[in-house]
Design an enzyme around this catalytic site. Structure first.
Site, PDB file in Angstrom:
ATOM      1  N   HIS A 192    -105.722 -55.730   4.701  1.00  8.63           N
ATOM      2  CA  HIS A 192    -107.171 -55.832   4.949  1.00  8.63           C
ATOM      3  C   HIS A 192    -107.760 -57.012   4.192  1.00  8.63           C
ATOM      4  CE1 HIS A 192    -108.215 -52.374   7.399  1.00  8.63           C
ATOM      5  NE2 HIS A 192    -107.418 -51.614   6.670  1.00  8.63           N
TER       6      HIS A 192
ATOM      7  N   ARG B 253    -109.466 -60.487   5.905  1.00  6.52           N
ATOM      8  CA  ARG B 253    -110.862 -60.846   5.648  1.00  6.52           C
ATOM      9  C   ARG B 253    -111.005 -62.138   4.860  1.00  6.52           C
ATOM     10  NH1 ARG B 253    -112.785 -54.702   4.303  1.00  6.52           N
ATOM     11  NH2 ARG B 253    -112.944 -54.054   6.458  1.00  6.52           N
TER      12      ARG B 253
ATOM     13  N   GLU C 294    -113.425 -53.720  -5.053  1.00  5.22           N
ATOM     14  CA  GLU C 294    -113.011 -52.325  -5.016  1.00  5.22           C
ATOM     15  C   GLU C 294    -113.742 -51.558  -6.110  1.00  5.22           C
ATOM     16  OE1 GLU C 294    -108.810 -51.531  -4.771  1.00  5.22           O
ATOM     17  OE2 GLU C 294    -108.484 -53.513  -3.907  1.00  5.22           O
TER      18      GLU C 294
ATOM     19  N   ASP D 208    -116.804 -49.855   3.009  1.00  2.00           N
ATOM     20  CA  ASP D 208    -115.801 -49.236   3.873  1.00  2.00           C
ATOM     21  C   ASP D 208    -114.836 -48.454   2.991  1.00  2.00           C
ATOM     22  OD1 ASP D 208    -114.107 -48.559   5.913  1.00  2.00           O
ATOM     23  OD2 ASP D 208    -113.445 -50.606   6.319  1.00  2.00           O
TER      24      ASP D 208
END
Length: 130
Positions: free
Chosen positions: A8, A12, A21, A43
């Site tokens: 991911h 991105r 995070e 997300d």
């Protein structure tokens, strides 16, 4: 899971995304990132609920209420992604029921503060608010 997260991030990175995070203190992370011209994509809320439930001594509903209450103070556009978990049968085990209930209450609190709310199924968006 680590490989999925790294994939991911890699996907991105080429599009100008910066990944942050924060498994527990989401509202504080949003405050740090907050700028009037910024869009923040969170997300996802259901993973956050899971993290809160697994952290000893956390009050999931209080943390959710604090997040919802703090949204009005932010200047950035914040987009939340989450999983709707209340459309199926009621889970038979206590922890799964608690997760479903916490997520449902959080979704309601966030939706109450949001200018727009969309439900997406099979890649098709249904505008529910705004």
């Amino acid at each position: 899971m680590r490989a999925r997260i790294e994939a991911h991030k890699a996907d991105r990175a080429d599009d100008g995304w910066a990944t942050h995070e924060e498994p527990l203190d989401l509202i504080e992370a949003l405050k740090v990132l907050d700028k009037a011209d910024r869009v923040i994509l969170v997300d996802c809320l259901t993973l956050w609920v899971t993290n809160l439930m697994m952290e000893e001594g956390r009050d999931v509903d209080a943390d959710g209420a604090a997040l919802a209450a703090g949204l009005g103070e932010l200047q950035a556009t914040v987009i939340f992604v989450s999983n709707e978990v209340g459309l199926g049968i009621v889970p038979e085990n206590k922890m799964a029921r608690a997760f479903r209930d916490h997520a449902g209450r959080l979704h309601q609190a966030i939706a109450a503060q949001a200018a727009e709310v969309y439900f997406v199924a099979a890649g098709l968006p249904l505008k529910m608010k705004g």
